[in-house]
Design a protein around this motif. Sequence first.
Motif, short mmCIF file in Angstrom:
data_model
loop_
_atom_site.label_atom_id
_atom_site.label_comp_id
_atom_site.label_asym_id
_atom_site.label_seq_id
_atom_site.Cartn_x
_atom_site.Cartn_y
_atom_site.Cartn_z
N THR A 17 40.39 67.77 77.49
CA THR A 17 39.53 66.60 77.30
C THR A 17 38.12 66.89 77.81
O THR A 17 37.96 67.39 78.94
CB THR A 17 40.11 65.39 78.05
N VAL A 214 29.10 66.35 70.89
CA VAL A 214 30.49 66.16 71.30
C VAL A 214 30.51 65.19 72.48
O VAL A 214 29.82 65.39 73.48
CB VAL A 214 31.14 67.50 71.70
N GLU A 215 31.30 64.15 72.37
CA GLU A 215 31.26 63.07 73.35
C GLU A 215 32.31 63.25 74.45
O GLU A 215 33.34 63.90 74.25
CB GLU A 215 31.49 61.73 72.65
N ASP A 216 32.00 62.66 75.60
CA ASP A 216 32.98 62.61 76.69
C ASP A 216 34.28 62.01 76.18
O ASP A 216 34.27 61.02 75.43
CB ASP A 216 32.45 61.75 77.84
N ALA A 218 36.50 63.41 74.20
CA ALA A 218 37.02 64.01 72.97
C ALA A 218 38.02 65.11 73.31
O ALA A 218 37.90 65.78 74.33
CB ALA A 218 35.88 64.57 72.13
N GLU A 219 39.00 65.32 72.43
CA GLU A 219 39.92 66.45 72.60
C GLU A 219 39.32 67.65 71.88
O GLU A 219 38.90 67.56 70.72
CB GLU A 219 41.30 66.15 72.02
N VAL A 220 39.27 68.77 72.56
CA VAL A 220 38.69 69.97 71.96
C VAL A 220 39.55 71.19 72.26
O VAL A 220 40.31 71.21 73.23
CB VAL A 220 37.25 70.24 72.46
N VAL A 231 36.55 70.57 67.61
CA VAL A 231 36.61 69.18 68.03
C VAL A 231 37.73 68.48 67.26
O VAL A 231 37.83 68.61 66.05
CB VAL A 231 35.26 68.47 67.77
N ASP A 232 38.59 67.76 67.99
CA ASP A 232 39.74 67.07 67.39
C ASP A 232 40.57 68.02 66.53
O ASP A 232 40.75 67.80 65.31
CB ASP A 232 39.28 65.87 66.54
#
Length: 566
Positions: A17, A214-216, A218-220, A231-232
């Motif tokens: 995360t 890419v935002e705080d 996010a699953e990467v 990302v995702d």
Amino acid sequence: MRDLSGVGSTPLSGVGTVRWYRPEADLVLPDRSDPSAVDPEAERSRFAAARDAARAAIRDARDRAAERVGEEEAAVFDAHEQFLDDPALVEDVEAAIEVGTPAERAVDDRFEEAIAQFEAMDGRMAERADDLRDVRDRLLRVLLDVRSVDLGNLPDGTVLLAERLTPSNTAELDPDAVAGIATVTGGRTAHAAIIARSLSIPAVVGVGELLREVEDGAEVLVDGEGGRLVVDPDAARLAAIDGEGASVVTERVSTAGGRAIEVAANVGGEAELGPAAERGADGIGLFRTEFLFYDRESPPGEDEQYETITAALAAFPEDRVIVRTVDIGGDKPVPYLDLPAETNPFLGSRGIRLSLGDHAGLFETQLRALLRAAGHAEAREDGGELAVMFPMISRIEEAEAALEVVESVAADLEDQGVDHAVPELGAMVETPAAAFTADALADRLDFLSIGTNDLTQYVMAADRENDAVADYHDPLHPAVLRAIDRTTSAASGTDAWVGMCGEMAGDPALTELLIGLGLDELSMSAVTVPAVKQRVREIETEAASDLAAEALACETRAEVRDLLGA
């Protein structure tokens, strides 16, 4: 799902995360003051106090880094302390204070100028700008009374994103909690990237401005092998990455044709022994002893060196530990030895030249410790087999002189009734001279170990730290490959075996070529051991020999790279 490309720094993958690290947001400078309202004496005192606090913090960070990743990587903090005490920087800050600039403004202005100068140089020198930022930010945090984020206590599964990470930022990270790192800027040779590799944290650097989107939360997926941030990621991508990962192989490996290849680890201190063993290394192919000589006011004594080497042997009770005698000089100065300044230190007094010259006593003390450690392992059977190699050999007379010193030290220990044994003895092949006289060296020694970083530098006449000639520093140039082949061919038919301990050895894409060139042992950063072991098992020995023959027939490095698909 979205892919962002960067530079893979650590050849591992991790999923987690996102948490953004934005320390600059906390370092808000006050508005510029009226110079007449500034008390220069008070600001000078604040600056002096900030330097003292920053120096203490740098030394603490160095100690933590040495414990976690080893002395060699921790040595970057010595450079930080030098920046903190750089006369030009200090004098410029004090001059700005004298004319009415508050201390924090003076620090920010002057360091920003220096940072810009480094960045204008491009390449590796530009990456040193991060070291200056680290020092500047330490000073500003003290002057602004700002606490930094506790990077050593991040939630499990964190993927840390940042514009950049400084070496001290990276050394704080807990590899059990941090699933990966990605940065907007940076390169593979930056100190922060080197420390991330030592900590085995998946890392992709230099992703660029798209990373900021890419935002705080996010699953990467951080793919440090392919240099991608996903990302995702979907299930297929996660499964594919899982399949790409190399599992740890604890047993020794052979090619598909049955040729045994030793896959060992390079280490720079005791802290790296455990991780090397955990990743399945077949012993240590390069134990750098320089770390014992850094960050102190006098050289280590015989007993201290003996205890360090016996600890390394105990960590690999069934394997070989190859210790390189101290390799100082060149780019590895040791202040208390008062080494002379040289116009071109890489072509000056370093390695065995110092050991047989002005610092013969230091060399003899180290050999006493090594022979005692070899005797300890042999007598008690609770440690691995010791081997010792001499760095920077360029003349047969140097190898013979080193062997004579070993013989003399062994005789002294015998006369004193001290338990000892003479280990396997070898030489580093780092110079064209060593490659071209490898036959004579193989007749006198038990093994040769090719250091491709320096060998490439000397064959190509290209300083490995000079970005202006970085394009020349390529181990796949036909001239370098022929120097490697000259070494292995010279040892063929003798009792001497040949290994490699340069960065080239740790690239799985080159494993088939190296086996085809006749290498018996490959030693590398511990993090790449599993992938290389897996690759060895897939290689057909005859096909590897054919590949090497084709590579040696190439006339340009482009032809070699096309052949290898590199």
